[in-house]
Write a protein that holds these residues in place. Structure first.
Motif, PDB file in Angstrom:
ATOM      1  N   MET A  74       0.520  -0.730   0.044  1.00  0.00           N
ATOM      2  CA  MET A  74      -0.018   0.046   0.002  1.00  0.00           C
ATOM      3  C   MET A  74       0.779   1.181   0.209  1.00  0.00           C
ATOM      4  N   LYS A  75       2.125   1.670   0.620  1.00  0.00           N
ATOM      5  CA  LYS A  75       2.432   2.422   1.162  1.00  0.00           C
ATOM      6  C   LYS A  75       3.153   2.775  -0.151  1.00  0.00           C
ATOM      7  N   ARG A  76       3.584   1.641  -1.320  1.00  0.00           N
ATOM      8  CA  ARG A  76       4.579   1.895  -2.440  1.00  0.00           C
ATOM      9  C   ARG A  76       3.013   2.278  -3.633  1.00  0.00           C
ATOM     10  N   PHE A  77       2.279   2.352  -3.152  1.00  0.00           N
ATOM     11  CA  PHE A  77       1.269   2.303  -4.275  1.00  0.00           C
ATOM     12  C   PHE A  77       0.605   3.740  -4.034  1.00  0.00           C
ATOM     13  N   ALA A 135      -0.945  -2.973 -17.821  1.00  0.00           N
ATOM     14  CA  ALA A 135       0.110  -2.268 -17.329  1.00  0.00           C
ATOM     15  C   ALA A 135       1.516  -2.804 -17.023  1.00  0.00           C
ATOM     16  N   THR A 136       2.432  -1.698 -16.989  1.00  0.00           N
ATOM     17  CA  THR A 136       4.281  -2.536 -17.425  1.00  0.00           C
ATOM     18  C   THR A 136       4.847  -2.105 -15.717  1.00  0.00           C
ATOM     19  N   HIS A 137       3.838  -1.941 -14.955  1.00  0.00           N
ATOM     20  CA  HIS A 137       5.191  -2.015 -14.030  1.00  0.00           C
ATOM     21  C   HIS A 137       3.835  -2.585 -12.268  1.00  0.00           C
ATOM     22  N   VAL A 138       3.934  -3.403 -11.461  1.00  0.00           N
ATOM     23  CA  VAL A 138       3.549  -3.832 -10.827  1.00  0.00           C
ATOM     24  C   VAL A 138       4.535  -3.847  -9.614  1.00  0.00           C
ATOM     25  N   PRO A 139       3.966  -3.029  -8.323  1.00  0.00           N
ATOM     26  CA  PRO A 139       4.518  -3.279  -7.207  1.00  0.00           C
ATOM     27  C   PRO A 139       3.942  -4.220  -6.313  1.00  0.00           C
ATOM     28  N   VAL A 140       4.620  -4.586  -5.493  1.00  0.00           N
ATOM     29  CA  VAL A 140       4.522  -5.859  -5.205  1.00  0.00           C
ATOM     30  C   VAL A 140       5.301  -6.207  -3.885  1.00  0.00           C
TER      31      VAL A 140
END
Ligand code: TYM
Length: 334
Positions: free
Chosen positions: A23-26, A142-147
């Motif tokens: 979440m914080k990265r989102f 989508a090209t970038h996926v924060p996880v």
């Protein structure tokens, strides 16, 4: 503009791990301004592992939406959606079920962990889970996926699915997605055992900080967190083989938007007796406003439902044309 997509399961019990790893990265990527950001409650994924009571699932989905907003996701800047309200996710997932191979799915560590020894009794949905996840991402191109770290293998599979689709149909249609696994807290560990991931399914509530914990609970759990008897090192190498110490320093760094090096430059040499109160104070300052705000938002679920309905309308402007084009490529008459 490049597009970011990520999702979280509304299976109840958000933890500090979900917050720092995801979440914080989102929020960071939303506010950074160089991406269009789409964030999702993956309710279709939440029913794969075990039976979910319908009223509880509905509650958890709204509570997760409240969590996103409380953590800083702004529905005016990001598209905030619930997966089942954007039907193209499930529609593309079917196509991907026919692209992905049984062998690929069988190698997923999360499938092996969750199905356990009794794979015969696991749902077909749990097995196909990563194909739906690939669809979530690729229906937006989508090209970038924060996880967090634990999703890395699923994102490699997403690239395999995109590659095979493009190859089989002789097109260059689905992009290869980059995982964004960055920062000090890509794998937040249990507060009771530095070798286990912090997780909502751990039987010990003391092992995790929940997004709904109040200030007292947060401070108490940090005070009781497992540590070792040594002082904190002033260099990162000094955290080697000290999983509990490393975890608390990582949490501190992530909460305070610092690197581990910066934190150790400040606190190196301190005993846990003096570091823990600092960490507790920081965690309470950053986390307790989120739980307070979540509770306020949950007082008006009609407003949450309006936000999600609006998000779904915005999302479908992107997903409907991509699904249509996919069907055309595959050979569906339409
Ligand atoms: P989920 O719901 O298990 O977790 C949501 C996010 O939180 C991260 N996370 C952690 N990060 C650091 N430390 C921890 N202890 C920790 N625990 C959880 C996860 O890595 C994840 O980023 N399959 C996904 C949901 C999903 C998805 C997607 C993600 C469905 N479709 C498309 C990205 C793109 C999952 O089960 O996450």
């Amino acid at each position: 503009t490049p597009r970011v997509f990520s999702g979280i399961q509304p299976s109840g019990g958000l933890t500090l791990g979900n917050y720092l790893g995801a979440m914080k990265r989102f929020v960071d990527m939303q506010d950074e301004g160089s991406f269009q950001t789409v964030y999702c409650m993956v309710d279709l994924h939440a029913i794969t592992a075990k039976f979910q009571d319908p009223a509880t699932l509905r509650h958890n989905t709204r509570e997760l939406a409240a969590g996103f907003i409380a953590a800083g996701i702004d529905p005016a800047k990001s598209i905030l959606i619930n997966q089942s309200q954007v039907p193209e996710h499930a529609q593309l997932a079917w196509i991907f079920n026919c692209v992905a191979r049984m062998g690929w799915m069988g190698r997923m560590t999360q499938w092996k962990d969750k199905a356990g020894k009794n794979a015969e009794a696991a749902s077909l949905g749990l097995f196909a889970y990563p194909a739906l996840m690939a669809a979530d991402i690729l229906i937006y191109h989508a090209t970038h996926v924060p996880v967090g770290e634990d999703q890395k293998q699923h994102l490699e599979l997403t690239r395999d699915i995109a590659t095979k689709f493009n190859h089989d149909y002789g097109v260059d249609f689905f992009p290869l997605t980059e995982p964004v696994i960055e920062g000090a807290a890509t794998r937040v560990m249990s507060l009771r055992d530095g070798s286990k991931k912090m997780s909502k399914s751990d039987p010990s509530d003391a092992s995790r900080i929940n997004l709904t914990d109040d200030a007292d609970a947060i401070a108490k759990k940090i005070r009781k967190a497992k540590t070792d008897p040594d002082a904190l090192p002033s260099e990162v190498e000094g955290l080697k083989d000290r999983p509990e110490a490393r975890n608390l320093v990582n949490i501190y760094a992530a909460l305070n938007d610092q690197t581990v090096e910066q934190v150790l430059a400040d606190v190196g040499g301190q005993q846990f007796g003096s570091f823990k109160p600092l960490l507790a104070e920081l965690a309470v300052a950053k986390m307790s406003p989120i739980s307070t705000r979540m509770a306020e938002l949950m007082a008006d679920t009609a407003e949450i439902d309006r936000i999600l309905a609006h998000g779904a309308t915005q999302a479908r402007e992107i997903t409907a044309p991509i699904l249509k084009k996919t069907y055309e490529i595959v050979g569906m008459v339409g």
